[in-house]
Every structure is written in C-alpha cells, then in structure tokens.
Design an enzyme around this catalytic site. Structure first.
Site, PDB file in Angstrom:
ATOM      1  N   SER A 266       0.924  -0.920  -0.021  1.00 49.84           N
ATOM      2  CA  SER A 266       0.180   0.165  -0.033  1.00 49.84           C
ATOM      3  C   SER A 266       0.823   1.431  -0.157  1.00 49.84           C
ATOM      4  O   SER A 266       2.393   1.575   0.324  1.00 49.84           O
ATOM      5  CB  SER A 266      -0.318   0.325   0.933  1.00 49.84           C
ATOM      6  OG  SER A 266      -1.597   0.754   1.558  1.00 49.84           O
TER       7      SER A 266
ATOM      8  N   TYR B  95      -2.872  -1.410  10.251  1.00 54.29           N
ATOM      9  CA  TYR B  95      -3.168  -1.634   8.212  1.00 54.29           C
ATOM     10  C   TYR B  95      -1.437  -0.891   8.552  1.00 54.29           C
ATOM     11  O   TYR B  95      -0.282  -1.822   7.887  1.00 54.29           O
ATOM     12  CB  TYR B  95      -3.985  -0.868   8.414  1.00 54.29           C
ATOM     13  CG  TYR B  95      -3.341  -0.745   6.905  1.00 54.29           C
ATOM     14  CD1 TYR B  95      -3.455  -2.670   5.820  1.00 54.29           C
ATOM     15  CD2 TYR B  95      -3.807   0.388   5.935  1.00 54.29           C
ATOM     16  CE1 TYR B  95      -4.398  -2.226   4.906  1.00 54.29           C
ATOM     17  CE2 TYR B  95      -3.049  -0.080   4.513  1.00 54.29           C
ATOM     18  CZ  TYR B  95      -3.740  -1.019   3.841  1.00 54.29           C
ATOM     19  OH  TYR B  95      -3.462  -1.375   2.631  1.00 54.29           O
TER      20      TYR B  95
END
Ligand code: BGC
Length: 255
Positions: free
Chosen positions: A143, A156
C-alpha cells in the site's frame, strides 16, 4: 500472453484487487490457485471466468495467517499444476483504528493476515521455487501506507511497513536463486476495503480531489501492474515497491 503456462497462487483471490489479479493472470495465460476465506460462490464464478479464458483455476479455502494452510496452498499448486512460478501475497484487512484505541485482538489479526501471511507465503513459495530450480517471482500487495502514515489506521500501516522490509530483505536474500520479490503499493482503489468512502458522496469527492489524477484507482490497473512485474518484461526489477496511486503519495497539502 506474458505468462503462458506459468502457475500462480493468489491469496485473498476472490474479491477486490485479488479477483482482478486472478483474471488478469489468466488473460496472460497462467493457471491459478485462488485462496479465499469466505463466499465460495464468488470463487466458483471466478473459476468459470478463468476456464472461459482457456486456463485453469482451482479455489482453495484457507486461513493464510496459519503456516499449515499456506503450505497447503503451495502443495495444492504443485499437485494440480506441477509447480509454482508466482506467489501473490494479496490477502489484507484493516480495522481503521488509531494507536490509542486498537485492541490486542485487532492488532494480532491485522498483523497475522497482512504480514505473517506474506512472510511465510514468501518463505514457503521460495522453498518450492528453489526445489524446482529456474527461479520465480513473489509479488507483495502492499500500500502507499508502507511509507505514508494513515492516522486512524495504525495496525494496517504497521503491517504494510513490515511488508516493505519483507520485500527488500527477501529480495536481497533470494536474488542468488533468481527469485524476484516485488512490492506493489496501491493508493485508494475501488474495492470492498474502501466501501464506506465510496458510498459517501462527500467523502468520495474529497478523496478524488486529493489524488493528482482526480479519481480512485481500479483493481484492473493494479492487476495489470502485477502481470507486468511477474513477467520476463520485468526481469531486472526486484527488492523494491512500485506505487500505483495516481500520484496520491506525492500530493501537496497546499501549505
Ligand atoms: C487503504 C485504504 C486507503 C488507501 C489510500 C489503502 O491501502 O486500504 O483504506 O483509502 O490506502 O489511503
């Protein structure tokens, strides 16, 4: 066809970015093991779409946070298709919780599903590739948040930061075995993980405005990048991350 006759495993392969990757790999001629956790009907539909493209995909239900299940995925690829050329560590979840309010259970599950699975997925796939000889490729779906803090999504970010170093360290270690390890760093993409934003017109407008290309990405853009990175066209790319984010990470806060 960039991947004719190659064999791939895609974790979290029956929805969002994972499902788009499965279809693109099939379009490029690969046979695929689709790992999934829920919604067997979505996996079956994908298997049919892959068959219609002239390739073969088998769905295997597994919990990628467990080493034994990851080994089962590798064993299934070998049993069904004889080998493994490409491991796509894609399964991922987020809790949208801050450092202050993340629970132990949330922390453990995000780290296990996002990072532990990629670590051992890399290890087990690489062991099989070394056994076969001839190299291979491991793609970690990371990401923009492997580099870029996202307040309110702490566990995350931590998991993706870990994935960043997994890609780099494993890339260096596995280079002598001709195994390339590459990260793909999506920005905001139209998938179930972003459902709340996509369904809120105000939030979506704000997000689109923050992206230099003016729109959230499609799973297909990410999938085409994975197919390229897995192919011989990318034969000198390893131990790094390619961001596919419409410029999101580089945008200026306008100060
Ligand atoms: C996260 C999304 C977020 C996007 C851009 C992704 O990795 O899963 O929740 O919208 O990054 O910030």
């Amino acid at each position: 066809m960039k991947l004719k006759g190659k064999v791939a495993i895609v974790t979290g392969g029956n929805s969002g970015i994972g499902a788009a990757i499965v279809l693109e790999l099939a379009r490029q001629g690969a046979n695929i093991v689709i790992d999934y956790r829920s919604r067997p009907e979505a996996t079956e539909a994908l298997e049919k779409q892959v068959a219609a493209l002239g390739d073969c995909a088998i769905g295997i239900r597994a919990d990628v946070s467990k080493l034994a299940d990851l080994q089962m995925l590798v064993d299934s690829a070998v049993k069904e298709f004889g080998r493994i050329d490409l491991m796509v560590n894609n399964a991922g979840v987020e809790t949208r919780t801050s450092v202050l309010d993340t629970t132990e259970q949330q922390y453990e599950s995000v780290l296990a599903i996002n990072l532990k699975s990629a670590f051992f997925g890399t290890q087990l796939a690489a062991r099989q590739m070394i056994l076969q000889g001839g190299g291979g490729c491991i793609v970690n779906i990371s990401s923009v948040h492997e580099d870029w803090p996202m307040p309110g999504n702490s566990a995350y970010c931590l998991s993706k930061g870990g994935m960043r170093m997994l890609t780099r360290t494993a890339g260096v270690e596995l280079g002598p075995h001709h195994i390339r390890v590459v990260g793909v760093g999506p920005g905001a993409v139209a998938t179930p993980i972003n459902e709340a934003t996509l369904e809120d017109p105000q939030a979506l407008k704000k997000l689109n405005a923050a992206i230099p290309l003016g729109r959230v990405g499609t799973p297909e853009s990410i999938a085409r990048t994975v197919a390229f990175l897995a192919s011989d066209e990318a034969d000198y790319i390893t131990a790094t991350t390619l961001f596919v984010d419409g410029g999101l990470m580089q945008q200026s806060p306008g100060l």
